[in-house]
Design a protein around this motif. Structure first.
Motif, PDB file in Angstrom:
ATOM      1  N   ALA A  42       1.092  -1.394  -0.087  1.00  0.00           N
ATOM      2  CA  ALA A  42       0.122  -0.375   0.013  1.00  0.00           C
ATOM      3  C   ALA A  42       0.858   0.872   0.161  1.00  0.00           C
ATOM      4  O   ALA A  42       2.676   1.399   0.528  1.00  0.00           O
ATOM      5  N   CYS A  43       0.285   2.606  -0.412  1.00  0.00           N
ATOM      6  CA  CYS A  43       0.725   3.191  -0.600  1.00  0.00           C
ATOM      7  C   CYS A  43       0.213   4.781  -0.349  1.00  0.00           C
ATOM      8  O   CYS A  43      -1.294   4.818  -0.636  1.00  0.00           O
ATOM      9  N   TYR A  44      -0.226   5.499  -0.020  1.00  0.00           N
ATOM     10  CA  TYR A  44      -0.883   6.784   0.009  1.00  0.00           C
ATOM     11  C   TYR A  44      -1.493   7.763  -0.935  1.00  0.00           C
ATOM     12  O   TYR A  44      -0.253   7.117  -2.343  1.00  0.00           O
ATOM     13  N   THR A  45      -2.755   7.631  -1.468  1.00  0.00           N
ATOM     14  CA  THR A  45      -3.614   7.629  -2.684  1.00  0.00           C
ATOM     15  C   THR A  45      -2.669   8.698  -2.947  1.00  0.00           C
ATOM     16  O   THR A  45      -2.182   8.596  -4.339  1.00  0.00           O
ATOM     17  N   GLU A  46      -1.909  10.363  -2.481  1.00  0.00           N
ATOM     18  CA  GLU A  46      -1.518  11.095  -3.398  1.00  0.00           C
ATOM     19  C   GLU A  46       0.133  11.119  -3.592  1.00  0.00           C
ATOM     20  O   GLU A  46       1.098  11.197  -4.602  1.00  0.00           O
ATOM     21  N   ASN A  47       0.791   9.690  -3.506  1.00  0.00           N
ATOM     22  CA  ASN A  47       1.696   9.012  -3.866  1.00  0.00           C
ATOM     23  C   ASN A  47       2.074   7.899  -5.057  1.00  0.00           C
ATOM     24  O   ASN A  47       2.540   7.409  -5.401  1.00  0.00           O
ATOM     25  N   ARG A  48      -0.032   7.646  -5.449  1.00  0.00           N
ATOM     26  CA  ARG A  48       0.713   6.406  -6.032  1.00  0.00           C
ATOM     27  C   ARG A  48       0.923   6.815  -7.659  1.00  0.00           C
ATOM     28  O   ARG A  48       0.565   8.258  -8.739  1.00  0.00           O
TER      29      ARG A  48
END
Length: 120
Positions: A42-48
Motif C-alpha cells: 500500500a501507499c498513500y493515494t497522493e503517492n500513487r
C-alpha cells in the motif's frame, strides 16, 4: 508499506472455528504453497502513479529469492482494478478465485483473486 512472508509446503488447517470472512483467503493461500506471499502492499493515494508499487514488488522479489522461493503470490479483490493491473504488469496471472464472504461487511467485493508468478 509492504508486508510479506513465505507460505510453506503444507496447507494450513481450516477448522470449524475459523472466522468465515477469512476462510476464502486461507483457502486461496493454501493453493499457493511454497510461494512468497505479498500480504500487504500500500501507499498513500497522493503517492500513487510514481512507480512505488513496482519498486516494492521488486524488493519483495529480491527478499523471496534470498529466502529460497521461486514463486510469488498475492490475493487481490476483484474490484481493485488498479492493483490487479499493477500485479499483471509485474508478471502475475490468475490462478484461482473465491467468493468474498461479507458476513455483514458492507463491501463491493464479489471475489478474492489469487495471482501468482514465477521468479525464474
Amino acid at each position: 508499506m509492504q508486508i510479506t512472508h513465505g507460505i510453506g509446503s503444507e496447507p494450513e488447517e481450516i477448522g470449524d472455528d475459523f472466522p468465515a470472512v477469512f476462510r476464502p483467503l486461507q483457502e486461496l493461500e493454501n493453493k499457493a504453497l511454497d510461494s512468497w506471499y505479498v500480504n500487504v502492499l500500500a501507499c498513500y493515494t497522493e503517492n500513487r502513479g510514481q512507480g512505488l508499487g513496482s519498486k516494492l514488488l521488486e524488493v519483495a522479489d529480491e527478499v523471496a529469492r534470498d529466502a529460497g522461493y521461486n514463486t510469488m503470490s498475492v490475493i487481490v479483490a476483484d474490484e481493485n482494478v488498479g492493483a490487479r493491473r499493477l500485479y499483471e504488469r509485474k508478471g502475475y496471472s490468475e490462478l484461482d478465485k473465491a467468493p468474498c464472504v461479507k458476513d455483514g461487511w458492507a463491501t463491493e467485493k464479489e471475489n478474492w483473486v489469487l495471482l501468482v508468478k514465477s521468479l525464474s
